[in-house]
Write an enzyme that holds these catalytic residues in place. Structure first.
Site, PDB file in Angstrom:
ATOM      1  N   GLY A 390       9.614   6.057  22.000  1.00 14.37           N
ATOM      2  CA  GLY A 390       8.756   5.268  23.582  1.00 14.37           C
ATOM      3  C   GLY A 390       7.434   4.793  23.871  1.00 14.37           C
ATOM      4  O   GLY A 390       6.519   4.206  22.314  1.00 14.37           O
ATOM      5  N   SER A 391       7.026   4.632  24.399  1.00 10.22           N
ATOM      6  CA  SER A 391       5.635   3.844  25.065  1.00 10.22           C
ATOM      7  C   SER A 391       4.245   4.408  24.694  1.00 10.22           C
ATOM      8  O   SER A 391       3.692   3.288  24.806  1.00 10.22           O
ATOM      9  CB  SER A 391       5.978   3.810  26.918  1.00 10.22           C
ATOM     10  OG  SER A 391       7.212   2.861  27.588  1.00 10.22           O
ATOM     11  N   VAL A 392       4.575   5.696  24.086  1.00 13.71           N
ATOM     12  CA  VAL A 392       3.379   6.321  24.051  1.00 13.71           C
ATOM     13  C   VAL A 392       2.446   5.037  22.578  1.00 13.71           C
ATOM     14  O   VAL A 392       1.764   4.855  22.164  1.00 13.71           O
ATOM     15  CB  VAL A 392       2.548   7.282  23.153  1.00 13.71           C
ATOM     16  CG1 VAL A 392       3.706   8.149  24.214  1.00 13.71           C
ATOM     17  CG2 VAL A 392       4.379   7.735  22.071  1.00 13.71           C
TER      18      VAL A 392
END
Length: 680
Positions: A390-392
């Protein structure tokens, strides 16, 4: 004068006689010697040569105490517990009848453990039965014996017939304890000290064995060891295991170890740290020259080398901090499972590293069994299990956008609902309007990242238009991601590390920008966030910081043999201004007015920076959402970086019921800084 000459002639005559006698005697002696040598060389030469060959010197090595393992604070983690042991060193080519007789004598005082008795097979019992019944000749018919005499059947054929004709009820009369002993003796390699029993050896067994050493050649009493752990199950999987005396060398690595001089029954590390550092922990073996007679019996021995205990390891892991991390993960998993729509939640991973060195401070994988209500350690999953993170990863996306020239620092992009012809709609969790790179990170804009990735692949977003990209350019994006450790091995050192899986659906290539295309391990995310935290240096993850000599005194650790220096794997191709911009964006995630992690970190004393993440995933065919967080602290002088992933945190289609990744991260930071008084 005549009288004098006469005397002289007489004396000369006598001298000649003496010399003749002397020469004759010498001739006789030489003749005897030649004949004797002839007899030795020709008549008895083969016998004497056989005797010389029969008396051989064989070098036999035996293990020494295995090295200990300490944590970073020099607290003892793994050590050896001495155990009484009874061993057997077989001669060369021992006869089965002799081994059986010896087994009977040993069975008179030694009771094998249940695990050894359970290993006795029907074949073992049949072999003993044959030895006790004239090799089973009664089981053969006269025609079968005649065929054997006529060499029309082979030994192995008759042996098979005999085995088939032994009745099971006849085997019941054989003592299983005796069979277990015989099994050990008959499978022991020649001249190799084999442990008969090293667990629960009674004082009586040990004493009787010691008293009968002369009567039972090859039997000896000694001290063996077993591995013990001071911190229970904490970090237990990563510490690894050592093979037992029964296992010996792993079958799949037999050639490797034997080529290095190991014997088949040697104990070696068989997993993770014990295996990776086996050559360090193993030490230098004791070497003994064993002298045997023509019958292969040991008649003497000489110590050539006393050997040297294995060296000790000092880990980078802080075991007290490790225990706290595991406790936090377990508590938060249980708390989150109580929330609705978490049917498939049962796992969490954490990796904590030292940004400037790559040394691992703690790492853990915890799996909860809802039926037994117990946890299982799955720490190796931090580098063997890859997820949609995801957005990490958006920090890598922004930096790649800078480096490829499709984005400038401070450039703005419209966050809007993206509609592609024939591909549906894509959007952030809310429309954010025009925002720059910092706000895109702070608010976790998907659209900013998608548009950036599309442009990096020579495309351009056109509302309601067809998505046209150059699919080959995905490898350029991956090249830059690789510089952070995303999509390539972290080089932690274990052969089963995975690099993750590359997504192959061209129509969703732009999803790489939000961590929804390729999969990454928790260790890769830890390496990635560490690279951003330390100014752009990808560090090799390290679990060992020192190798020390064994110290058998009460003074503590021995002297340092090798200090494991930090290893820089690469420096990213981005300038300091670019990197500092992303670092600033990460701080706004945790402190900005609209930061997605503000509520967890804005008021924390350690001043963290980082990035949250959610991603779609599947488990058992059901769509779920993963939760993640990657960050570091303090912002201006990072001492710890962490990666947290909670896979399958909740079911798709429902509002997010918990924020386990953020809470675990918050508590791990607190635990670290409370234990380090704010650090250096």
């Amino acid at each position: 004068m005549k009288q004098k000459t006469k005397k002289s002639r007489k004396a000369n005559h006598q001298l000649r006689l003496r010399l003749t006698g002397l020469f004759f005697a010498v001739f006789i002696l030489f003749s005897v010697l030649i004949v004797r040598l002839g007899i030795i060389q020709i008549v008895s030469g083969e016998e004497y040569a056989a005797q010389v060959k029969a008396t051989e010197v064989t070098s036999v090595s035996s293990s020494v105490p295995r090295g200990k393992i300490y944590d970073t604070n020099h607290k003892l983690v793994v050590y050896n517990i001495p155990e009484k042991a009874i061993t057997f060193t077989p001669p060369l080519n021992p006869q089965p009848e002799e081994l059986l007789e010896r087994s009977k004598k040993i069975a008179g005082f030694l009771v094998m453990n249940n695990k050894d008795i359970k290993k006795v097979t029907s074949r073992d019992l049949k072999d003993i039965w044959l030895l006790e019944h004239d090799n089973g000749e009664e089981l053969l018919t006269e025609p079968e014996k005649k065929l054997y005499e006529e060499e029309k059947v082979k030994d192995k054929d008759l042996y098979k017939i005999k085995l088939e004709r032994i009745k099971e009820e006849e085997l019941q009369t054989i003592d299983k304890n005796l069979a277990a002993i015989y099994r050990k003796l008959s499978t022991a390699p020649a001249f190799s000290k084999t442990v008969l029993k090293n667990e629960k050896v009674t004082n009586e067994e040990y004493a009787i064995a010691a008293e009968t050493l002369e009567k039972l050649p090859g039997i000896d009493v000694t001290t063996d060891w077993k591995r013990a752990h001071n911190f229970g199950n904490t970090f237990i999987n990563m510490l690894g295991e050592v093979t037992s005396t029964d296992e010996g060398l792993p079958a799949d690595k037999l050639d490797y170890y034997t080529a290095k001089g190991y014997q088949r029954n040697d104990r070696v590390g068989k997993s993770y740290i014990e295996e990776l550092y086996d050559s360090v922990l193993q030490g230098q073996k004791k070497i003994v020259n064993t002298i045997t007679n023509r019958n292969g019996e040991i008649i003497d021995s000489e110590i050539v080398s006393k050997g040297k205990s294995g060296n000790d390891l000092v880990l980078t892991i802080d075991m007290e901090f490790q225990a706290q991390v595991e406790k936090i993960m377990q508590e938060e998993l249980i708390a989150s499972i109580q929330k609705p729509h978490t049917n498939l939640l049962d796992t969490a991973f954490v990796v904590a590293m030292e940004p400037k060195t790559g040394r691992i401070l703690a790492m853990s994988g915890q799996v909860y069994d809802r039926k037994t209500k117990k946890f299982t350690d799955y720490t190796p999953g931090t580098f063997t299990y890859a997820f949609e993170q995801g957005s990490v990863v958006k920090g890598a996306t922004v930096l790649t956008g800078y480096q490829t020239g499709v984005r400038d620092i401070g450039e703005t992009v419209l966050d809007e609902v993206m509609r592609f012809k024939g591909s549906g709609t894509f959007s952030s969790y809310q429309s954010m309007g025009v925002l720059n790179d910092l706000k895109a990170l702070e608010r976790s804009s998907n659209v900013y990242m998608w548009k950036t990735a599309i442009e990096m692949m020579d495309g351009k977003y056109i509302p309601n238009g067809t998505l046209n990209i150059n699919p080959d350019k995905i490898e350029q994006i991956r090249y830059y991601f690789n510089q952070f450790g995303l999509g390539i091995p972290t080089e932690i050192g274990f052969p089963n590390e995975t690099a993750g899986i590359k997504g192959k659906n061209i129509s969703t290539y732009f999803q790489i920008a939000i961590g929804q295309l390729d999969t990454y391990t928790p260790m890769q995310i830890a390496q990635y966030i560490t690279t951003i935290a330390n100014g752009g240096y990808r560090m090799k993850p390290q679990l060992v910081k020192e190798i020390r000599e064994a110290d058998n005194t009460d003074n503590g650790l021995g002297k340092v043999v090798d200090e494991i220096e930090p290893v820089v794997l690469n420096k990213i191709d981005m300038n300091d201004e670019m990197l500092e911009r992303v670092q600033q964006g990460f701080r706004q995630v945790t402190h900005g007015s609209q930061g997605t992690a503000r509520s967890y970190f804005a008021n924390e004393a350690y001043d963290a920076a980082g990035k949250t993440g959610t991603s779609e995933s599947y488990k058992k065919g059901v769509k779920t959402w993963n939760l993640s967080f990657a960050g570091y602290a303090p912002y201006d002088n990072p001492q710890i970086s962490i990666a947290v992933i909670v896979p399958n945190a909740y079911l798709d289609g429902y509002a997010q019921p918990h924020s386990a990744a953020n809470v675990i991260s918050q508590r791990v930071f607190r635990a670290y800084f409370e234990g380090h008084s704010g650090g250096e």
